[in-house]
Structures are given as structure tokens and as C-alpha cells.
Design a protein around this motif. Structure first.
Motif, PDB file in Angstrom:
ATOM      1  N   SER A   1     -13.625   7.470  -2.223  1.00  0.00           N
ATOM      2  CA  SER A   1     -14.633   7.903  -3.188  1.00  0.00           C
ATOM      3  C   SER A   1     -14.638   7.045  -4.442  1.00  0.00           C
ATOM      4  O   SER A   1     -15.632   7.020  -5.162  1.00  0.00           O
ATOM      5  N   ASP A   2     -13.544   6.332  -4.709  1.00  0.00           N
ATOM      6  CA  ASP A   2     -13.470   5.515  -5.920  1.00  0.00           C
ATOM      7  C   ASP A   2     -12.407   4.445  -5.725  1.00  0.00           C
ATOM      8  O   ASP A   2     -11.367   4.697  -5.121  1.00  0.00           O
ATOM      9  N   VAL A   3     -12.678   3.264  -6.233  1.00  0.00           N
ATOM     10  CA  VAL A   3     -11.701   2.185  -6.235  1.00  0.00           C
ATOM     11  C   VAL A   3     -11.546   1.732  -7.675  1.00  0.00           C
ATOM     12  O   VAL A   3     -12.485   1.203  -8.264  1.00  0.00           O
ATOM     13  N   ALA A   4     -10.391   1.992  -8.252  1.00  0.00           N
ATOM     14  CA  ALA A   4     -10.093   1.546  -9.611  1.00  0.00           C
ATOM     15  C   ALA A   4      -9.442   0.175  -9.514  1.00  0.00           C
ATOM     16  O   ALA A   4      -8.546  -0.039  -8.699  1.00  0.00           O
ATOM     17  N   VAL A   5      -9.879  -0.766 -10.335  1.00  0.00           N
ATOM     18  CA  VAL A   5      -9.419  -2.144 -10.240  1.00  0.00           C
ATOM     19  C   VAL A   5      -8.733  -2.547 -11.534  1.00  0.00           C
ATOM     20  O   VAL A   5      -9.224  -2.258 -12.626  1.00  0.00           O
ATOM     21  N   GLN A   6      -7.607  -3.215 -11.379  1.00  0.00           N
ATOM     22  CA  GLN A   6      -6.908  -3.784 -12.528  1.00  0.00           C
ATOM     23  C   GLN A   6      -6.414  -5.167 -12.122  1.00  0.00           C
ATOM     24  O   GLN A   6      -5.607  -5.289 -11.205  1.00  0.00           O
ATOM     25  N   TRP A   7      -6.917  -6.206 -12.775  1.00  0.00           N
ATOM     26  CA  TRP A   7      -6.512  -7.575 -12.480  1.00  0.00           C
ATOM     27  C   TRP A   7      -5.366  -7.950 -13.403  1.00  0.00           C
ATOM     28  O   TRP A   7      -5.318  -7.538 -14.553  1.00  0.00           O
ATOM     29  N   GLY A   8      -4.444  -8.752 -12.909  1.00  0.00           N
ATOM     30  CA  GLY A   8      -3.334  -9.231 -13.717  1.00  0.00           C
ATOM     31  C   GLY A   8      -2.807 -10.527 -13.149  1.00  0.00           C
ATOM     32  O   GLY A   8      -3.222 -10.986 -12.085  1.00  0.00           O
ATOM     33  N   GLU A   9      -1.880 -11.121 -13.862  1.00  0.00           N
ATOM     34  CA  GLU A   9      -1.241 -12.347 -13.400  1.00  0.00           C
ATOM     35  C   GLU A   9      -0.284 -12.017 -12.257  1.00  0.00           C
ATOM     36  O   GLU A   9       0.436 -11.025 -12.313  1.00  0.00           O
ATOM     37  N   ALA A  10      -0.263 -12.872 -11.255  1.00  0.00           N
ATOM     38  CA  ALA A  10       0.653 -12.698 -10.140  1.00  0.00           C
ATOM     39  C   ALA A  10       2.087 -12.902 -10.626  1.00  0.00           C
ATOM     40  O   ALA A  10       2.350 -13.796 -11.431  1.00  0.00           O
ATOM     41  N   THR A  11       2.978 -12.046 -10.148  1.00  0.00           N
ATOM     42  CA  THR A  11       4.381 -12.176 -10.540  1.00  0.00           C
ATOM     43  C   THR A  11       5.142 -13.054  -9.565  1.00  0.00           C
ATOM     44  O   THR A  11       6.206 -13.561  -9.898  1.00  0.00           O
ATOM     45  N   GLY A  12       4.624 -13.181  -8.336  1.00  0.00           N
ATOM     46  CA  GLY A  12       5.297 -13.974  -7.328  1.00  0.00           C
ATOM     47  C   GLY A  12       6.493 -13.267  -6.701  1.00  0.00           C
ATOM     48  O   GLY A  12       7.195 -13.840  -5.892  1.00  0.00           O
ATOM     49  N   GLY A  13       6.713 -12.017  -7.072  1.00  0.00           N
ATOM     50  CA  GLY A  13       7.869 -11.296  -6.559  1.00  0.00           C
ATOM     51  C   GLY A  13       7.619 -10.536  -5.272  1.00  0.00           C
ATOM     52  O   GLY A  13       8.524  -9.885  -4.759  1.00  0.00           O
ATOM     53  N   LEU A  14       6.427 -10.606  -4.730  1.00  0.00           N
ATOM     54  CA  LEU A  14       6.100  -9.861  -3.512  1.00  0.00           C
ATOM     55  C   LEU A  14       6.164 -10.783  -2.305  1.00  0.00           C
ATOM     56  O   LEU A  14       5.726 -11.931  -2.357  1.00  0.00           O
TER      57      LEU A  14
ATOM     58  N   ALA B   1       0.888  -1.168   0.000  1.00  0.00           N
ATOM     59  CA  ALA B   1       0.000   0.000   0.000  1.00  0.00           C
ATOM     60  C   ALA B   1       0.920   1.211   0.000  1.00  0.00           C
ATOM     61  O   ALA B   1       1.740   1.371   0.911  1.00  0.00           O
ATOM     62  N   ARG B   2       0.811   2.040  -1.030  1.00  0.00           N
ATOM     63  CA  ARG B   2       1.756   3.140  -1.229  1.00  0.00           C
ATOM     64  C   ARG B   2       1.011   4.460  -1.450  1.00  0.00           C
ATOM     65  O   ARG B   2       0.064   4.538  -2.218  1.00  0.00           O
ATOM     66  N   ASN B   3       1.480   5.502  -0.750  1.00  0.00           N
ATOM     67  CA  ASN B   3       0.973   6.848  -1.005  1.00  0.00           C
ATOM     68  C   ASN B   3       1.481   7.326  -2.361  1.00  0.00           C
ATOM     69  O   ASN B   3       2.653   7.152  -2.685  1.00  0.00           O
ATOM     70  N   LEU B   4       0.603   7.946  -3.132  1.00  0.00           N
ATOM     71  CA  LEU B   4       0.968   8.537  -4.413  1.00  0.00           C
ATOM     72  C   LEU B   4       1.057  10.055  -4.257  1.00  0.00           C
ATOM     73  O   LEU B   4       0.420  10.624  -3.361  1.00  0.00           O
ATOM     74  N   PRO B   5       1.820  10.730  -5.123  1.00  0.00           N
ATOM     75  CA  PRO B   5       1.992  12.183  -4.992  1.00  0.00           C
ATOM     76  C   PRO B   5       0.686  12.982  -5.036  1.00  0.00           C
ATOM     77  O   PRO B   5       0.593  14.054  -4.450  1.00  0.00           O
ATOM     78  N   ASP B   6      -0.340  12.452  -5.705  1.00  0.00           N
ATOM     79  CA  ASP B   6      -1.609  13.183  -5.837  1.00  0.00           C
ATOM     80  C   ASP B   6      -2.588  12.889  -4.701  1.00  0.00           C
ATOM     81  O   ASP B   6      -3.772  13.155  -4.800  1.00  0.00           O
ATOM     82  N   LYS B   7      -2.094  12.308  -3.603  1.00  0.00           N
ATOM     83  CA  LYS B   7      -2.864  12.015  -2.386  1.00  0.00           C
ATOM     84  C   LYS B   7      -3.706  10.742  -2.480  1.00  0.00           C
ATOM     85  O   LYS B   7      -4.426  10.406  -1.552  1.00  0.00           O
ATOM     86  N   ARG B   8      -3.644  10.033  -3.598  1.00  0.00           N
ATOM     87  CA  ARG B   8      -4.320   8.738  -3.688  1.00  0.00           C
ATOM     88  C   ARG B   8      -3.417   7.674  -3.068  1.00  0.00           C
ATOM     89  O   ARG B   8      -2.265   7.934  -2.771  1.00  0.00           O
ATOM     90  N   VAL B   9      -3.979   6.483  -2.880  1.00  0.00           N
ATOM     91  CA  VAL B   9      -3.214   5.361  -2.351  1.00  0.00           C
ATOM     92  C   VAL B   9      -3.322   4.200  -3.339  1.00  0.00           C
ATOM     93  O   VAL B   9      -4.414   3.846  -3.776  1.00  0.00           O
ATOM     94  N   LEU B  10      -2.182   3.622  -3.677  1.00  0.00           N
ATOM     95  CA  LEU B  10      -2.110   2.454  -4.537  1.00  0.00           C
ATOM     96  C   LEU B  10      -2.024   1.216  -3.660  1.00  0.00           C
ATOM     97  O   LEU B  10      -1.183   1.150  -2.756  1.00  0.00           O
ATOM     98  N   VAL B  11      -2.908   0.247  -3.894  1.00  0.00           N
ATOM     99  CA  VAL B  11      -2.862  -1.032  -3.187  1.00  0.00           C
ATOM    100  C   VAL B  11      -2.658  -2.119  -4.234  1.00  0.00           C
ATOM    101  O   VAL B  11      -3.437  -2.220  -5.189  1.00  0.00           O
ATOM    102  N   VAL B  12      -1.596  -2.899  -4.074  1.00  0.00           N
ATOM    103  CA  VAL B  12      -1.306  -4.032  -4.946  1.00  0.00           C
ATOM    104  C   VAL B  12      -1.318  -5.270  -4.069  1.00  0.00           C
ATOM    105  O   VAL B  12      -0.641  -5.301  -3.037  1.00  0.00           O
ATOM    106  N   ALA B  13      -2.092  -6.281  -4.474  1.00  0.00           N
ATOM    107  CA  ALA B  13      -2.196  -7.498  -3.669  1.00  0.00           C
ATOM    108  C   ALA B  13      -2.078  -8.724  -4.561  1.00  0.00           C
ATOM    109  O   ALA B  13      -2.623  -8.751  -5.663  1.00  0.00           O
ATOM    110  N   GLU B  14      -1.358  -9.722  -4.064  1.00  0.00           N
ATOM    111  CA  GLU B  14      -1.219 -11.005  -4.751  1.00  0.00           C
ATOM    112  C   GLU B  14      -1.655 -12.119  -3.828  1.00  0.00           C
ATOM    113  O   GLU B  14      -1.403 -12.078  -2.628  1.00  0.00           O
ATOM    114  N   GLY B  15      -2.267 -13.120  -4.418  1.00  0.00           N
ATOM    115  CA  GLY B  15      -2.703 -14.290  -3.672  1.00  0.00           C
ATOM    116  C   GLY B  15      -3.893 -14.913  -4.362  1.00  0.00           C
ATOM    117  O   GLY B  15      -4.198 -14.579  -5.518  1.00  0.00           O
ATOM    118  N   PRO B  16      -4.595 -15.782  -3.672  1.00  0.00           N
ATOM    119  CA  PRO B  16      -5.765 -16.412  -4.270  1.00  0.00           C
ATOM    120  C   PRO B  16      -6.808 -15.369  -4.701  1.00  0.00           C
ATOM    121  O   PRO B  16      -7.034 -14.380  -3.998  1.00  0.00           O
TER     122      PRO B  16
END
Length: 78
Positions: free
Chosen positions: A59-72, A23-38
Motif C-alpha cells: 500500500s505504500d513504499v517509503a524511500v530514503q536514499w543514502g550513501e552506500a556503506t559497503g558493509g553489506l 529484507a527484514r520483517n518488522l514487528p508492526d507487520k511492515r517489511v524493511l528493504v535495504v539495498a546497495e549498489g548502482p
């Protein structure tokens, strides 16, 4: 959304669900959450992020699904 404990909250929920990521703060005050698992656990985290029970106001949750990289490992707050 920064400064209200959102990253800590997201990290705690993700770890409870057995997910890795960040979970990372972005410069524009949004938060990026990246999660891997089932997929089912990731969907549960997404439901929680959209639930209205998070610290702060989501106020909004943008979703992008992708293949897990296994690097986390673990779940980092950045």
C-alpha cells in the motif's frame, strides 16, 4: 505483508539487479528493504516494489536514499 513470500521476492529481484542488502520483517507487520549498489539498479528495484506485481499487497513504499556503506554482502532475508 508477512507470510506471503515478499522478502524472498524482493531478495530475488535485488540479486538479479546485482544489489546487496536485506529484507527484514518488522514487528508492526511492515517489511524493511535495504539495498546497495548502482543507483540505476536500486531505482529499478524501487520501481518493482511499487509495480503492483509483488506477492501480497503493497500500500505504500517509503524511500530514503543514502550513501552506500559497503558493509553489506549478498542479500539476506531476516
Amino acid at each position: 505483508m508477512q507470510g506471503v513470500g515478499f522478502r524472498w521476492w524482493a531478495r530475488s529481484r535485488a540479486l538479479e539487479l546485482g544489489l546487496t542488502g536485506l529484507a527484514r520483517n518488522l514487528p508492526d507487520k511492515r517489511v524493511l528493504v535495504v539495498a546497495e549498489g548502482p543507483r540505476s539498479s536500486a531505482e529499478k528495484l524501487l520501481d518493482l516494489l511499487k509495480s503492483g506485481t509483488t506477492p501480497g499487497h503493497v500500500s505504500d513504499v517509503a524511500v530514503q536514499w543514502g550513501e552506500a556503506t559497503g558493509g553489506l554482502t549478498g542479500f539476506e532475508e531476516q
